[in-house]
Design an enzyme around this catalytic site. Structure first.
Site: not given
Ligand code: CMC
Length: 427
Positions: A362, A305
């Site tokens: 989720d 998240h």
């Molecule tokens: N699985 C594997 N690696 C992950 C994941 C994951 N689910 N989420 C983040 N990472 C890694 C990512 O690769 C990155 O690594 P690095 O720093 O080495 O590049 C690091 O963790 C930070 O991730 P980010 O994408 O820069 O973080 P963000 O804050 O931009 O993204 C997120 C947040 C929710 C989009 C992401 O965690 C994700 O894609 N999760 C899966 C989708 C999901 O479950 N979304 C629902 C969110 S809760 C409900 C809502 O609010 O809608």
């Protein structure tokens, strides 16, 4: 004078005031930055930017805290109802018994859709994704309710907010009915908001539908867990759309479009599809390895998240609710064991620990919704239904702010500088 932050730009010092909220990080007020320095700030993804002032919802992502108008989500999920939480979000305080009864009555009396709207559904393919239908039908409401689209009139804003909250279950249930080829079921004012939704979704005219109280309670709790979540992507979309003066139905349709994405509300559908793909616990390690592999786009859906760097408090309640629904329906689902094991393996893996990736709202919701009988394609539509109250509360808060301006970010331009047009024969 309060706290100031000094900025040294090309040898000149500028002071910027520090604004304090009631809790949470202070913010540096840089509204004069461009006028004074000729420079913008750069923050794609808004990781360090407060886009507005709000008194609705507070999240402490490090501690895993979520408060609506100050009340912890766990207490609301345990003791409140979705209608009461909706009143709280819209009005700032919990209602007394009479206020709640009036609010419930008002919402109940707005649940029907203009009959002409049924024709809209018939224009969609039967296999249309419910979110495609939701975007279209909610946007189309603005063509039906002209009497509540004057956004400068607080009474219009109130009526359109009530209409949106009330009609979402009818719209979502009809999207489902359309996909399975069954007749639309009209609302029944004797039932609760959530009971009514279950009946409109699963009831058929040929039979009496009986709402199972434990399922109704679980569903209502799921709605509470999704009601609002601060300035997330879809809420920011609603605010941005609303900042131009667009009508509320159009703004909520924009929010629905944003929510659909798998990084946001679409993750509940993606998480259950992922669990189905993994299948049995012996396959988990393979998927954990894929999630850690930088060359593989696969991510653990329902994990991670932007704000929570701790267990999402909504996931805790959601996990507990899985067991309650299984008990009530006397069912079980082997995917729940797979999910529990996946969580255990991920949380003990240094990759997830270092990046502070925990289950989010989720991760478990799909297992419950699936046990209740919803197809995966309906999951994000249910999220949209419940988030509507948050969207309209945030939209109302923004419009009521006398200092509200159109949202208009700037950019770091990296394209060609000015050049002269070249006639086609000379290129
Ligand atoms: N699985 C594997 N690696 C992950 C994941 C994951 N689910 N989420 C983040 N990472 C890694 C990512 O690769 C990155 O690594 P690095 O720093 O080495 O590049 C690091 O963790 C930070 O991730 P980010 O994408 O820069 O973080 P963000 O804050 O931009 O993204 C997120 C947040 C929710 C989009 C992401 O965690 C994700 O894609 N999760 C899966 C989708 C999901 O479950 N979304 C629902 C969110 S809760 C409900 C809502 O609010 O809608």
């Amino acid at each position: 004078m309060g706290d100031q932050v000094k900025l040294n730009a090309a040898g000149t010092e500028y002071d910027y005031p520090v604004l304090k909220g009631s809790v949470g990080p202070d913010v540096i007020d840089i509204r004069k930055l461009y006028a004074q320095t000729g420079k913008f700030t750069y923050d794609p993804g808004f990781t360090s930017t407060a886009s507005c002032e709000s008194a609705l919802t507070y999240i402490d992502g490090d501690e895993g805290v979520l408060l609506h108008r100050g009340y912890p989500i766990g207490q609301l999920a345990e003791n409140s109802s979705f209608m009461e939480t909706s009143y709280l979000l819209l009005n700032g305080e919990l209602p007394n018994a009479a206020e709640l009864a009036t609010f419930e009555n008002t919402i109940t009396r707005h649940t029907m859709l203009h009959e002409q709207l049924a024709n809209f559904y018939r224009g969609f393919r039967r296999d249309a994704h419910p979110m495609a239908i939701m975007c279209g039908v909610v946007g189309a409401l603005s063509a039906f309710y002209h009497d509540s689209t004057d956004i400068s009139d607080p009474e219009h804003r109130k009526i359109s907010s009530h209409r949106l909250i009330a009609k979402m279950p009818t719209i979502a249930a009809a999207a489902y009915k359309y996909s399975v080829g069954q007749p639309f079921v009209y609302p029944d004012n004797k039932l609760s908001y959530t009971g009514n939704f279950l009946r409109m979704t699963f009831g058929v005219p040929a039979e009496e539908y009986e709402v199972i109280p434990a399922v109704e309670k679980a569903m209502d709790r799921i709605f509470i867990l999704h009601a609002d979540h601060e300035q997330n992507a879809s809420t920011s979309t609603v605010r941005l759309a609303g900042s131009s003066g667009a009508n509320p139905f159009a703004c909520i349709a924009a929010g629905i479009a944003c929510l659909w994405g798998p990084a946001h509300g679409g993750a509940n559908e993606a998480a259950l599809n992922m669990l189905k793909e993994i299948g049995t616990p012996d396959k988990i390690q393979h998927y954990i390895d894929r999630a850690k592999d930088k060359n593989d786009p696969f991510r653990l859906m329902g994990f991670g998240h932007r704000v929570y760097k701790n267990y999402d408090p909504r996931a805790t309640v959601m996990q507990k609710t899985v067991r309650e629904v299984f008990d009530a329906l006397k069912v079980t689902d082997p995917l729940f064991e797979t999910a529990l094991r996946l969580e255990e393996i991920a949380l003990s893996d240094p990759y997830f620990a270092e990046k502070k990736l925990f289950p989010n709202v989720d991760f478990y919701s799909g297992i419950i919704l699936s046990a209740i009988g919803f197809p995966t394609t309906m999951f994000t539509a249910l999220f949209a239904l419940a988030r509507t109250v948050g969207w309209v509360a945030q939209w109302n808060e923004m419009i009521s702010d006398p200092g509200q301006k159109i949202g208009r970010p700037r950019q770091l331009y990296t394209g060609p500088t000015q050049r002269d047009y070249v006639a086609i024969g000379q290129r």
